[in-house]
Scaffold this motif. Structure first.
Motif, short mmCIF file in Angstrom:
data_model
loop_
_atom_site.label_atom_id
_atom_site.label_comp_id
_atom_site.label_asym_id
_atom_site.label_seq_id
_atom_site.Cartn_x
_atom_site.Cartn_y
_atom_site.Cartn_z
N GLU A 1 56.02 22.04 -17.67
CA GLU A 1 56.98 22.54 -16.68
C GLU A 1 57.55 21.43 -15.81
O GLU A 1 58.48 21.68 -15.02
CB GLU A 1 56.29 23.57 -15.78
N ASP A 2 56.98 20.22 -15.92
CA ASP A 2 57.33 19.09 -15.06
C ASP A 2 57.18 19.45 -13.58
O ASP A 2 58.03 19.11 -12.75
CB ASP A 2 58.75 18.60 -15.35
N LEU A 3 56.09 20.12 -13.27
CA LEU A 3 55.78 20.51 -11.89
C LEU A 3 54.98 19.38 -11.24
O LEU A 3 53.84 19.11 -11.62
CB LEU A 3 54.97 21.80 -11.89
N LYS A 4 55.59 18.72 -10.27
CA LYS A 4 55.04 17.49 -9.70
C LYS A 4 54.56 17.72 -8.26
O LYS A 4 54.96 18.70 -7.61
CB LYS A 4 56.10 16.39 -9.73
N PRO A 5 53.75 16.80 -7.73
CA PRO A 5 53.31 16.92 -6.34
C PRO A 5 54.45 17.08 -5.35
O PRO A 5 54.33 17.83 -4.37
CB PRO A 5 52.54 15.61 -6.11
N SER A 6 55.57 16.39 -5.58
CA SER A 6 56.70 16.50 -4.64
C SER A 6 57.29 17.90 -4.60
O SER A 6 57.95 18.27 -3.62
CB SER A 6 57.79 15.48 -5.01
#
Length: 603
Positions: free
Chosen positions: A257-262
């Motif tokens: 999902e390309d779910l990143k900390p930012s």
């Protein structure tokens, strides 16, 4: 849906690990990167398949007993990663053990952060499971994840089982402070002291109290970086292994999902965490670590925000040191999701804040009602109406904090209940330069310490100690303890354990070693603390303070012990103050580095 080069299955986009393992444009380097990773049984087909490669940041080791069970939990993480279609690569992080490292584990937080940044950025990892537990492991991992900004998820290790001593609950950490009072009063022997303290830590896991470990893992969940319910599961429970598996599965999904900390660590997330910290009676170390994480992700967050956002939040969790129970009962009552449910219903949370589950905070806690109101109170029936941190300022320091949820009725009656001067007290200062000085002189009758004395600890900050030590919660002399006075007002530029129930004023910034007002204070000076105004001052004239500062400067400033290792000296030269997260100042400009840079080849 596009396929990656050499992929055996569908892939939304090329993964960063393919720069190492599947790069036909550079066959020479691809071969170099591939060859050694085949040596322990991985196949060429796996590494060139385009499957996400998930790091497991392993904080468990024999040096870190609070996190050691992660060595076993990692097997369940691996299973989850594999079943979700990923490939796990486990690696060690720098060990940090609160009860083992001298001079202080806080010295190693930034060192572990630096090390993990290099691993996450420089190796073929698409995402990472951050295995946390003992106090500083959680912020170190989250700070690194924030800097690199590749998909990351936190798996905490969970608290120990409840401890008991002679049939009564004995909380890890908290028991130490009580045992010290008992032995000083002559009520127990040395052997009984050791037995009392040891009984409070009966199993694998971190502290079973709401100390810094429980607080920081709750903060990871409140921020949205752990799956809901992760933080409170006791370490030995089967649910902890089940959570490890679910975290491994989710680690692969967040890469896809390309779910990143930012995407998770927004201003709303930090405000949610501040509110949650007050409601659970969280540690005074939380502002240091959350402010550090915020600085590394680029979200504005100040020490003043902790009072402005969290001071009027009620105390909902009846857990030591602010309350009665320990980790097992807290978990059975519903853990952090149940607390967040109460806060959400009261309108105290940003319910639309995204979490690592892919759902919002509101979605995660919608059905998470507390099962035991004696452990997790309803919002309108709290243990205390206002449980947040009071932020103070004055000529002693620019800022310091006081944990109001642990102000006992006895302390309030003695120091804060003058009808002519409510929520304020004055007294003579007795000043100690470091814990060694305190232990050497606290029993000296010549100091004249009585129930009106205010104890000061300086030389205990990020520069002076170095790393900042948990030494501000100073015990009164034994003579006072025998008279029933078990606590005096304590102030200092160091920290204190989150397991301590002392209402100290601490985390003073700037510290004495950085030119703070504490460096000017002398034993015998009168000081005034006013919680209503939020002030802390030496009752000295401006002329006297100016003269003392000139003398201090002439003498070369506040003196502190020399560095004993290279890292101590390196950190001292670039570390910021506690109010600003005790971060390495040059590191702040490095943000979202995985989106900005591609690591250069090594040959």
């Amino acid at each position: 849906m596009a396929k990656s080069n050499g992929s055996n299955g569908p892939q939304h986009r090329r993964l960063r690990s393919q720069l190492w393992f599947d790069n036909p444009d550079d066959p020479g380097m691809t071969a170099v990167y591939l060859e050694r990773y085949l040596n322990f049984g991985l196949t060429l087909a796996e590494l060139t398949s385009g499957r996400p490669i998930i790091g497991i940041a392993q904080s468990g080791s024999d040096l870190s007993p609070c996190n050691r069970h992660h060595l076993d939990l990692a097997h369940r993480v691996r299973a989850g990663i594999r079943d979700a279609g990923g490939i796990p690569l486990e690696f060690p992080t720098h060990p940090i053990q609160e009860t083992g490292k001298r001079p202080t584990a806080a010295l190693d937080r930034n060192l572990a952060y630096l090390s993990l940044v290099e691993v996450l950025f420089g190796y073929p990892l698409d995402g990472v499971v951050l295995m946390t537990g003992c106090d500083k492991t959680t912020p170190a991992c989250l700070m690194a994840a924030a800097t690199v900004n590749t998909p990351a998820i936190v798996l905490s290790g969970g608290p120990m089982l409840d401890g008991y001593y002679k049939g009564k609950l004995a909380g890890s950490g908290t028991a130490v402070w009580k045992a010290r009072e008992e032995v000083a009063a002559g009520n127990i022997t040395y052997k009984e002291f050791i037995e009392f303290v040891a009984s409070s830590a009966p199993s694998i896991g971190h502290c079973n109290t709401m100390g810094t470990a429980s607080t920081m893992n709750a903060m990871a969940e409140a921020l949205g970086m752990s799956l809901p319910g992760c933080a409170a599961i006791p370490a030995p429970y089967r649910e902890r292994g089940q959570m490890a598996y679910a975290t491994g599965v989710r680690a692969v999904e967040i890469v896809n999902e390309d779910l990143k900390p930012s995407d998770i660590l927004t201003r709303a997330a930090f405000e949610n965490a501040i509110v949650a910290c007050s409601a659970i009676g969280g540690s005074t170390n939380a502002p240091i670590h959350l402010n550090a994480i915020a600085r590394h992700i680029g979200v504005p967050l100040s020490i003043a925000d902790w009072e402005n956002i969290g001071f009027d939040v009620p105390l909902l969790v009846n857990m030591q040191p602010a309350g009665e129970y320990l980790g097992e009962e807290y978990y059975r009552a519903g853990g952090l999701p149940a607390v967040m449910h109460e806060l959400l219903d009261a309108g105290r949370l940003h319910g639309d804040a995204l979490t690592i589950s892919g759902k919002t905070i509101a979605d995660n806690v919608a059905l998470a009602k507390a099962s035991n109101p004696g452990v997790i109170r309803p919002y309108n029936e709290p243990l205390k109406a206002e449980a947040g941190f009071r932020v103070l300022h004055g000529n002693l320091f620019d800022s310091a904090i006081m944990k109001t949820s642990v102000i006992s009725d006895e302390f309030r009656e003695r120091y804060l209940s003058d009808p002519k001067d409510p929520d304020a007290f004055e007294g003579p200062a007795v000043v100690f330069d470091g814990p060694e000085d305190y232990h050497r002189r606290i029993e000296d009758p010549a100091l004249g310490i009585d129930e009106h004395t205010v104890l000061f600890m300086r030389g205990a900050g990020p520069i002076g100690y170095p790393g900042s030590a948990e030494v501000v919660n100073m015990q009164p002399p034994a003579a006072l303890i025998k008279c029933g006075i078990t606590s005096l007002p304590c102030l200092g530029d160091g920290r204190q354990s989150g397991t301590s129930g002392s209402p100290s004023i601490l985390n003073a910034s700037p510290e004495a070693a950085d030119g703070g007002g504490l460096a000017l204070l002398k034993t015998g000076d009168r000081v005034r603390i006013d919680l209503k105004k939020g002030t802390a001052d030496m009752l000295l004239s401006a002329e006297e303070l100016a003269e003392r500062r000139a003398t201090l400067k002439k003498n070369g400033g506040y003196h502190y012990p020399p560095s004993q290792t290279p890292w101590q000296e390196i950190q001292r030269e670039m570390v910021d103050q506690l109010a600003d997260g005790m971060v390495l100042e040059p590191a702040i400009k490095f943000q979202r580095v995985a989106q900005k840079f591609v690591p250069r080849n090594n040959h």
